[in-house]
Design a protein around this motif. Sequence first.
Motif, PDB file in Angstrom:
ATOM      1  N   ARG A  49       0.823  -1.204   0.000  1.00  0.00           N
ATOM      2  CA  ARG A  49       0.000   0.000   0.000  1.00  0.00           C
ATOM      3  C   ARG A  49       0.860   1.258   0.000  1.00  0.00           C
ATOM      4  N   LEU A  50       2.003   1.197   0.683  1.00  0.00           N
ATOM      5  CA  LEU A  50       2.921   2.331   0.680  1.00  0.00           C
ATOM      6  C   LEU A  50       3.421   2.607  -0.727  1.00  0.00           C
ATOM      7  N   ALA A  51       3.702   1.567  -1.478  1.00  0.00           N
ATOM      8  CA  ALA A  51       4.146   1.731  -2.861  1.00  0.00           C
ATOM      9  C   ALA A  51       3.029   2.328  -3.723  1.00  0.00           C
ATOM     10  N   ASP A  52       1.804   1.871  -3.515  1.00  0.00           N
ATOM     11  CA  ASP A  52       0.674   2.398  -4.274  1.00  0.00           C
ATOM     12  C   ASP A  52       0.461   3.868  -3.955  1.00  0.00           C
ATOM     13  N   TRP A  53       0.581   4.236  -2.670  1.00  0.00           N
ATOM     14  CA  TRP A  53       0.449   5.649  -2.296  1.00  0.00           C
ATOM     15  C   TRP A  53       1.536   6.485  -2.958  1.00  0.00           C
ATOM     16  N   ASN A  54       2.764   5.973  -2.963  1.00  0.00           N
ATOM     17  CA  ASN A  54       3.871   6.695  -3.582  1.00  0.00           C
ATOM     18  C   ASN A  54       3.561   7.009  -5.037  1.00  0.00           C
ATOM     19  N   ALA A  55       3.034   6.022  -5.761  1.00  0.00           N
ATOM     20  CA  ALA A  55       2.711   6.220  -7.172  1.00  0.00           C
ATOM     21  C   ALA A  55       1.594   7.238  -7.338  1.00  0.00           C
ATOM     22  N   CYS A  56       0.559   7.152  -6.521  1.00  0.00           N
ATOM     23  CA  CYS A  56      -0.581   8.075  -6.630  1.00  0.00           C
ATOM     24  C   CYS A  56      -0.174   9.502  -6.276  1.00  0.00           C
ATOM     25  N   ALA A  57       0.627   9.655  -5.219  1.00  0.00           N
ATOM     26  CA  ALA A  57       1.070  10.990  -4.825  1.00  0.00           C
ATOM     27  C   ALA A  57       1.921  11.625  -5.917  1.00  0.00           C
ATOM     28  N   ARG A  58       2.749  10.835  -6.578  1.00  0.00           N
ATOM     29  CA  ARG A  58       3.571  11.359  -7.661  1.00  0.00           C
ATOM     30  C   ARG A  58       2.703  11.800  -8.842  1.00  0.00           C
ATOM     31  N   ARG A  59       1.650  11.045  -9.127  1.00  0.00           N
ATOM     32  CA  ARG A  59       0.785  11.406 -10.264  1.00  0.00           C
ATOM     33  C   ARG A  59       0.021  12.702  -9.991  1.00  0.00           C
ATOM     34  N   ILE A  60      -0.496  12.853  -8.787  1.00  0.00           N
ATOM     35  CA  ILE A  60      -1.218  14.100  -8.491  1.00  0.00           C
ATOM     36  C   ILE A  60      -0.239  15.264  -8.416  1.00  0.00           C
ATOM     37  N   ALA A  61       1.003  15.005  -7.956  1.00  0.00           N
ATOM     38  CA  ALA A  61       2.018  16.058  -7.920  1.00  0.00           C
ATOM     39  C   ALA A  61       2.417  16.480  -9.331  1.00  0.00           C
TER      40      ALA A  61
END
Length: 664
Positions: free
Chosen positions: A391-403
């Motif tokens: 889940r931490l990896a999934d959050w990392n990917a999502c945060a990068r996309r919104i950033a």
Amino acid sequence: MAKSAAKSASQVKKKPSSSPPADKSSAKESDIVEIDDEIGKVVEPPPPEVVEPDAEMTPEEAEQARKDYLLTRFWISARGYWSRNGDRLAWPFSIGLLILIVGNVALQYGINVWNRAIFDGIEKRDAATVFFLTGVFFPLAIGSVLVGVAQVFARMGIQRRWRAWLTNAVLTRWLDKGRYYQLNLVGGDHKNPEYRIAEDLRTATDAPVDFIAGVTSAFLSATTFIVVLWTIGGALTVTIGGSPITIPGFLVIAAIVYAAIASGSILTIGRRFVQVSEDKNQAEAEFRYALTRVRENGESIALLGGEEEERGGIDRNFTAVLRQWARLAGQHMRTTLVSQGSSLIAPVVPILLCAPKFLDGSMTLGQVMQAASAFTIVQSAFGWLVDNYPRLADWNACARRIASLMMSLDGLERAEEGDGFGRIKRGETQGEAMLELNDLSVTLDDGTAVVGETEVSIDPGERLLVAGESGTGKSTLVRAIAGLWPWGDGSVNFHPDRRLFMLPQKPYVPSGTLRRAVAYPGAEDDWKDEDVCEALHKVGLDHLKEKIGEDAPWDQTLSGGEKQRLAFARLLLHNPDIIVLDEATSALDEKSQDKMMDMVTKELPKATIVSVAHRVELEAFHSRKIVLERRKGGAKLVSDVDLIPRKGKRRLLGRFLRDRKKAA
């Protein structure tokens, strides 16, 4: 290329800037666009920040530096939720959640102590103690359940309100000044912004709250129960090669070593989890976009019989989704191998370690069970990363996309402020002219010229026709006049307090009732039904007057010609001062086109009109005509003629013609 990767993160230069004001009134008080959160409180949108790679970087290093900066960019915006202009309940909820976490750990410790006492009582066959502890258990259990429920309420309350705050902030920036449209015109990593706002932002705000709560709980649990393990387990003496060796706090050491092995294994196995999750999210977004495109263009596809071709494109997108899911499944399988094996072995290890001391009588059964419970809690706390890495990896990917979307919006905001970008200025005319183009040049966002320097002055009530071959930049020039195309030089000036209304070639028909579609972008109750019906009558849509209250998919129901007629009805209701028509009659036959243009000139005689069209017949409804011609360095104004003779000095001038006269 030989430079280290660590260098890229430190060579990113940051330069703060502020968002433009939402309107003139708010600009007097603050330079920040203000929005309302879900409870009506004014909140501050994310501040943009300039990120420039070091000049010595290679393109690959600059791209890596940009990726490394993405999480920082996300937190620059996200942390505003707890700022002075954030949500008023952010800190109360956060502090309340911390108190509940501490309470939950305290209850865990209470149950752990109860566990020791009950097994000691059973071992001693002490019925009174067992019955007493049975009664004590129920308040502990009820308290633990209530604290757990309250913790869920506080945690999800923070997630819900944080998402609302940040979504409002991003939406405000995305919708402001046509940036949602301009993003389609510039390069950058901001594909499918709707998916990023709806899905990636949800994950980006949900997961951190769970992570912080989990880390806090894990730290407190580990600290508390390490003391328990050290106190209960004491030292263990083993004989190796005939020499006794004493291991102090052997249970604590065992728990730390066990967790280190499990965490190290998960980090090694799942090192590509972040990239795989990001690729999966992008594939999902592109698949959804392909389906949306089919729905939005269903009529054209059906008329052309393009179902097979569309199915091929959808299948390719879906195949990419399945391929990414297969890669993600492989990552999950490897991490599950570690986490599942760890969860099975962890409860057994402390019992085996305590068995020698229990058998020699130095530990009671209660102490063994308490140690086993404490060991499991400590191992779970230390192994938090093992359980949450996917889940931490999934959050990392999502945060990068919104950033990435935020950084693209940052670039547009900097362009609006003229920070290193050619930007068309917008102001007010000084004389009687309704519209002036002063040394106007229109370029792409990379500086490529589309329309060269142009000077135009349009009088009130004048009707100007912009003509030229396809690809000469006519529509781009019109978008620059309307404020949708920001890149270029010079200025576009309007007469003060005049309203502009644009009719594009493909009119937008919003969902809802037909009344709303006609009134758009105004509210449907701004006009009476009689006014709406009268407007429909004047544009030849009498057959729709009885349906203005129907909520139907009008965008799919109306033909292209009916949509353009509806746009003219919309124009009559709004009665603007300046009208910009971009191929607004292209779907109408010649007779219907003449009726629409004649109706506009009669119903809105004082309106100033700027039209882009190819049909020669439209010259009859305009007083002036300028012609653009493709030249090296951008299209040029090569012709400026009066279609209706008039007295007085000409107010519509072409720089090209003027320069040519001077040369002659």
